[in-house]
Design an enzyme around this catalytic site. Structure first.
Site, PDB file in Angstrom:
ATOM      1  N   ARG A  88       0.835  -1.157  -0.051  1.00 15.95           N
ATOM      2  CA  ARG A  88      -0.143  -0.120   0.049  1.00 15.95           C
ATOM      3  C   ARG A  88       1.050   1.223  -0.239  1.00 15.95           C
ATOM      4  O   ARG A  88       0.355   2.195  -0.589  1.00 15.95           O
ATOM      5  CB  ARG A  88      -0.911   0.102   1.215  1.00 15.95           C
ATOM      6  CG  ARG A  88      -2.141   0.996   1.310  1.00 15.95           C
ATOM      7  CD  ARG A  88      -3.186   0.772   2.198  1.00 15.95           C
ATOM      8  NE  ARG A  88      -2.684   0.782   3.428  1.00 15.95           N
ATOM      9  CZ  ARG A  88      -3.433   0.293   4.549  1.00 15.95           C
ATOM     10  NH1 ARG A  88      -4.758   0.201   4.491  1.00 15.95           N
ATOM     11  NH2 ARG A  88      -2.776   0.669   5.847  1.00 15.95           N
ATOM     12  N   LYS A 190      -2.920   6.216   1.418  1.00 17.91           N
ATOM     13  CA  LYS A 190      -2.936   7.026   2.451  1.00 17.91           C
ATOM     14  C   LYS A 190      -2.325   8.311   2.554  1.00 17.91           C
ATOM     15  O   LYS A 190      -1.305   8.548   3.304  1.00 17.91           O
ATOM     16  CB  LYS A 190      -2.344   6.189   3.752  1.00 17.91           C
ATOM     17  CG  LYS A 190      -3.602   5.179   4.225  1.00 17.91           C
ATOM     18  CD  LYS A 190      -2.853   4.346   5.126  1.00 17.91           C
ATOM     19  CE  LYS A 190      -2.860   5.053   6.578  1.00 17.91           C
ATOM     20  NZ  LYS A 190      -4.013   4.904   7.193  1.00 17.91           N
ATOM     21  N   GLU A 226     -16.904   5.764   4.213  1.00 18.89           N
ATOM     22  CA  GLU A 226     -16.043   5.233   5.362  1.00 18.89           C
ATOM     23  C   GLU A 226     -16.496   5.932   6.796  1.00 18.89           C
ATOM     24  O   GLU A 226     -17.356   6.831   6.631  1.00 18.89           O
ATOM     25  CB  GLU A 226     -14.608   5.620   5.050  1.00 18.89           C
ATOM     26  CG  GLU A 226     -13.890   4.853   3.960  1.00 18.89           C
ATOM     27  CD  GLU A 226     -12.530   4.864   3.982  1.00 18.89           C
ATOM     28  OE1 GLU A 226     -12.087   4.360   4.786  1.00 18.89           O
ATOM     29  OE2 GLU A 226     -11.916   5.191   3.034  1.00 18.89           O
TER      30      GLU A 226
END
Ligand code: PLP
Ligand code: COI
Length: 344
Positions: A88, A190, A226
């Protein structure tokens, strides 16, 4: 009586919250724009100096990760699926034009910093050592373009629950007019810049005694995305649904693991699909997941003037079954047929 661990470091293990405690050391390394990352070194925990023209300060060119090191019931230090974090990181590095980090170097860095800060890992049952890798443009740049130099650092902190009173469940508010991420933006990685925009809506709902915001999709404002910085799940009968990853939702590693466990071990029909906001009023249980949040039960969700209370305001039994299944893996309290837990 103070345990041996408590005598070594000045941390009250019984009172951990999700906040930054200074520890012993930080891992740090750098890389030129078109260069290779060098193996890094440990430096004493403390402030770092940075150019005022650093890409991260001026244009938010940076990302972070979140991982946890737990003491396990077999006396090991366990880290959950670190290669997923490494992957990620690199998908974020590509998206933000930063040099990718070889997976081996990422894992060596994690091991090094965890071992050096071992004394700060809470005793079993008291919390975890949170690992916060950061990759950012540290070189000076004035035009809007990739920085000439990058820093990869990892700092760590002992932590307790992410949400106050997490295990008695949280109360959420679905917000309109605030979105976390558009479909083709950076919500799927992120990126540091994804988070500051959520502070204002979170502050607003906290004044109404909600724990966190639930975001809807930015295009139609109909589908759940989310829960702040955690993924969302809804249980109805034998179906476990979670919003599908369409680019704006962060592909959570705990999310992926729960979906797998639920389907293979707990007999759920697992659905990754759009979850319409109206469905929250028909669900049996709801919860959210993340490295920081682990599995946090949701007691209520408010959307416009309607409030849904799950399980008569109690923590859902099915949610707790999944929580226990996950925690047993994290703490080496059961076999790990998936090879998810790395020990160091
Ligand atoms: N969603 C967001 C926006 C996050 O920042 C995080 C935390 O990493 C998650 C979900 C959960 O991801 P993970 O399970 O990998 O920690
Ligand atoms: C995590 O769960 O590790 C996160 O990064 C979420 C949050 C603390 C920002």
């Amino acid at each position: 009586m103070a345990t041996e661990l408590e005598e070594k470091v000045d941390v009250n293990w019984d009172d951990l919250t999700f906040s930054a405690t200074p520890t012993k050391s930080i891992y740090l390394t750098t890389c030129k724009e078109d260069g290779q990352w060098k193996p890094g070194e440990l430096i004493p925990y403390g402030d770092i100096s940075i150019s005022p023209a650093a890409g991260v300060l001026n244009y938010g060119q940076g990302l972070f990760e979140g991982m946890k090191a737990y003491r396990t019931s077999k006396g090991n230090i366990g880290i959950f699926r670190p290669s997923e974090n490494a992957k990620r990181v690199n998908s974020g590095c590509r998206r933000l034009c930063m040099p990718e980090i070889p997976e081996e170097l990422f894992w060596d860095a994690i091991r090094l910093v965890v071992k050096d800060n071992e004394e700060y890992i809470p005793p079993i049952g008291k919390g975890a050592l949170y690992l916060r890798p950061l990759v950012f443009g540290s070189g000076p740049v004035l035009g809007v373009k990739p920085a000439p130099e990058y820093t990869f650092l990892i700092y760590v902190s002992p932590v307790g629950p992410y949400f106050k009173g997490a295990m008695s469940g949280i109360h959420l508010k679905v917000v309109e007019n605030f979105h976390r991420a558009p479909q083709y933006g950076t919500g799927g990685v992120k990126a540091i810049g994804n988070y500051a925009g959520g502070m204002y809506p979170a502050r607003l709902v906290k004044t109404e005694e909600f724990s966190e915001v639930v975001y809807l999709d930015a295009r139609e404002e109909k589908y759940i995305e989310e829960v702040g910085a955690a993924n969302f799940f809804l249980i109805k009968g034998d179906v476990l649904a979670s919003p599908e990853l369409d680019g704006s939702i962060l592909p959570g590693i705990i999310r992926k693991s729960i979906l797998h466990l639920a389907g293979t071990e707990f007999g759920y029909k697992v659905e990754e699909r759009k979850v319409h906001v109206d469905e929250i009023f028909e669900g049996d249980e709801a919860f959210c997941s993340g490295t920081a949040a682990v599995i946090t039960p949701i007691i209520s969700m408010t959307y416009r003037d309607r409030k849904m209370i799950y399980c008569d305001g109690e923590v859902g039994k099915k949610t707790m079954e999944l929580y226990d299944g996950l925690m047993q893996l994290l703490l080496e309290q059961r076999d790990d047929p998936y090879g998810w837990l790395e020990t160091i």
